[in-house]
Design an enzyme around this catalytic site. Structure first.
Site, PDB file in Angstrom:
ATOM      1  N   GLN A 104      15.816  14.224  21.583  1.00  0.00           N
ATOM      2  CA  GLN A 104      16.989  13.396  21.206  1.00  0.00           C
ATOM      3  C   GLN A 104      18.233  13.808  21.994  1.00  0.00           C
ATOM      4  O   GLN A 104      18.992  12.953  22.451  1.00  0.00           O
ATOM      5  CB  GLN A 104      17.316  13.526  19.705  1.00  0.00           C
TER       6      GLN A 104
ATOM      7  N   ASP B  31      14.226   6.267  13.838  1.00  0.00           N
ATOM      8  CA  ASP B  31      14.378   7.463  13.010  1.00  0.00           C
ATOM      9  C   ASP B  31      15.831   7.901  12.896  1.00  0.00           C
ATOM     10  O   ASP B  31      16.182   8.682  12.025  1.00  0.00           O
ATOM     11  CB  ASP B  31      13.521   8.611  13.571  1.00  0.00           C
TER      12      ASP B  31
ATOM     13  N   GLU C 258      16.679  -1.964  16.471  1.00  0.00           N
ATOM     14  CA  GLU C 258      15.331  -1.422  16.177  1.00  0.00           C
ATOM     15  C   GLU C 258      14.511  -2.580  15.609  1.00  0.00           C
ATOM     16  O   GLU C 258      14.968  -3.300  14.732  1.00  0.00           O
ATOM     17  CB  GLU C 258      15.457  -0.267  15.176  1.00  0.00           C
TER      18      GLU C 258
ATOM     19  N   ASP D  23      15.113   4.345  23.395  1.00  0.00           N
ATOM     20  CA  ASP D  23      14.295   5.358  22.718  1.00  0.00           C
ATOM     21  C   ASP D  23      13.099   4.639  22.112  1.00  0.00           C
ATOM     22  O   ASP D  23      13.025   4.422  20.904  1.00  0.00           O
ATOM     23  CB  ASP D  23      15.126   6.043  21.629  1.00  0.00           C
ATOM     24  N   SER D  24      12.184   4.237  22.984  1.00  0.00           N
ATOM     25  CA  SER D  24      11.083   3.409  22.505  1.00  0.00           C
ATOM     26  C   SER D  24       9.847   4.263  22.252  1.00  0.00           C
ATOM     27  O   SER D  24       9.731   5.384  22.738  1.00  0.00           O
ATOM     28  CB  SER D  24      10.794   2.323  23.542  1.00  0.00           C
TER      29      SER D  24
ATOM     30  N   ASP E 263       5.666   4.655  22.813  1.00  0.00           N
ATOM     31  CA  ASP E 263       4.919   4.534  24.068  1.00  0.00           C
ATOM     32  C   ASP E 263       4.522   3.073  24.304  1.00  0.00           C
ATOM     33  O   ASP E 263       4.531   2.268  23.375  1.00  0.00           O
ATOM     34  CB  ASP E 263       3.685   5.454  23.998  1.00  0.00           C
TER      35      ASP E 263
END
Ligand code: SAM
Length: 288
Positions: free
Chosen positions: A68, A92, A112, A161-162, A164
């Site tokens: 992060q 998250d 998101e 921030d994906s 896979d």
């Protein structure tokens, strides 16, 4: 194969066949399928709380800070004035938590796709979902790819921030997504995207970097160590619209005391510079 012995969970994914990472489970806190994916949260013997999506570890309480902090502070510290930041994915809340620590950031927008990841994280993963409580934050539930189509010249930094590249995240690794991000950036804006491990996913690393280089005048791959990710290593592609940018040298440096006050445990300027130094076998593959 789901377990190798009672109470042990083993990760399994088609992206890295033939080996697996396992952890001992104290308690299954959540196990449910959303519209998009299978969401599991475990309390574990040695890793604290663990979030797993579609059988793949997303973050563990023990080592999530490395990922992060690096996906957030690498691009933020390459930008002279990162005031408005877009986060794609990151359900998250961990990236939002760390982006909000940068003193120049005034506004954070996040999109998101899966509302259930956000809800579950708020319930069980407070150490990361605290990021959603920040006053700078505006949260949207939707597809990052579609969101990007409706925004132009708006953001200083875009962090993807994906998960896979399976399921809903596939589009976020494609060239037209990088082209849309380019349009959504202000002049001299910067993108940073999760780009896989060079140990098991060299093609993914190569393709994502190639796409980033096609779209941005300056682009590079940086690495970090996350013990609970496949092979313990993951990287990011960073692209800048500023043709004179030197991504290896942060434009903003923080002292150790400042980093401690921001509760940053992994990132510092030396780590920033070192993260672009890659082993020879990787350089043979990615350098022209
Ligand atoms: N740090 C993690 C890793 O690399 O394993 C990623 C964590 S974060 C939980 C990944 C998030 O991306 C997930 O919550 C997933 O729902 C979200 N996601 C996947 N595809 C998406 C899309 N097209 N638009 C927005 N969010 C997406």
């Amino acid at each position: 194969m789901d377990t190798i012995k009672k109470n042990w969970y083993s990760e399994s994914c088609e992206l890295w066949p033939g080996s697996t990472f396992s952890f001992e489970v104290k308690e299954v806190l959540h196990d449910e399928r959303s519209l998009y994916q299978h969401i599991q949260v475990f309390d574990t013997i040695s890793l604290g709380k663990v979030l797993v999506l579609d059988g793949i570890i997303q973050c563990t309480e023990k080592d999530e800070f490395s990922y992060q902090e690096m996906i957030s502070f690498l691009p933020l510290c390459c930008h002279p004035n990162p005031e408005k930041v877009l986060i794609v994915g990151g359900g998250d809340g961990g990236v939002a938590r760390d982006v909000a620590k940068h003193p120049q950031v005034k506004e954070i927008v996040q999109v998101e796709i899966d509302a259930m990841v956000i809800e579950v994280s708020k319930k069980y993963l407070k150490f990361m979902s605290v990021g959603f409580d920040n006053k700078k934050m505006t949260l949207h539930v939707g597809d990052g790819f579609e969101f990007m189509k409706n925004h132009s010249h708006e953001f200083d930094v875009i962090i993807t921030d994906s998960s896979d590249p399976v399921g809903p995240a596939v589009n976020l690794f494609q060239e037209n997504y990088f082209s849309l991000m380019k349009s959504a950036l202000k002049p001299n804006g910067i993108v940073c995207s999760q780009a896989g491990t060079y140990w098991d996913s060299m093609e993914l690393v190569k393709n994502t970097l190639k796409i980033c280089k096609n779209q941005f005048p300056v682009a590079a791959y940086a690495t970090t160590s996350v013990p609970t990710y496949p092979c313990g290593q993951i990287g990011f592609v960073i692209g800048s619209l500023d043709g004179n940018a030197n991504l290896l040298n942060p434009v903003r440096e923080f002292s150790l005391e400042q980093l401690k006050n921001m509760d940053l445990k992994y990132y510092n300027s030396d780590v920033h510079k070192a993260s672009f130094s890659l082993p020879s076998f990787v350089r043979y593959e990615i350098e022209p």
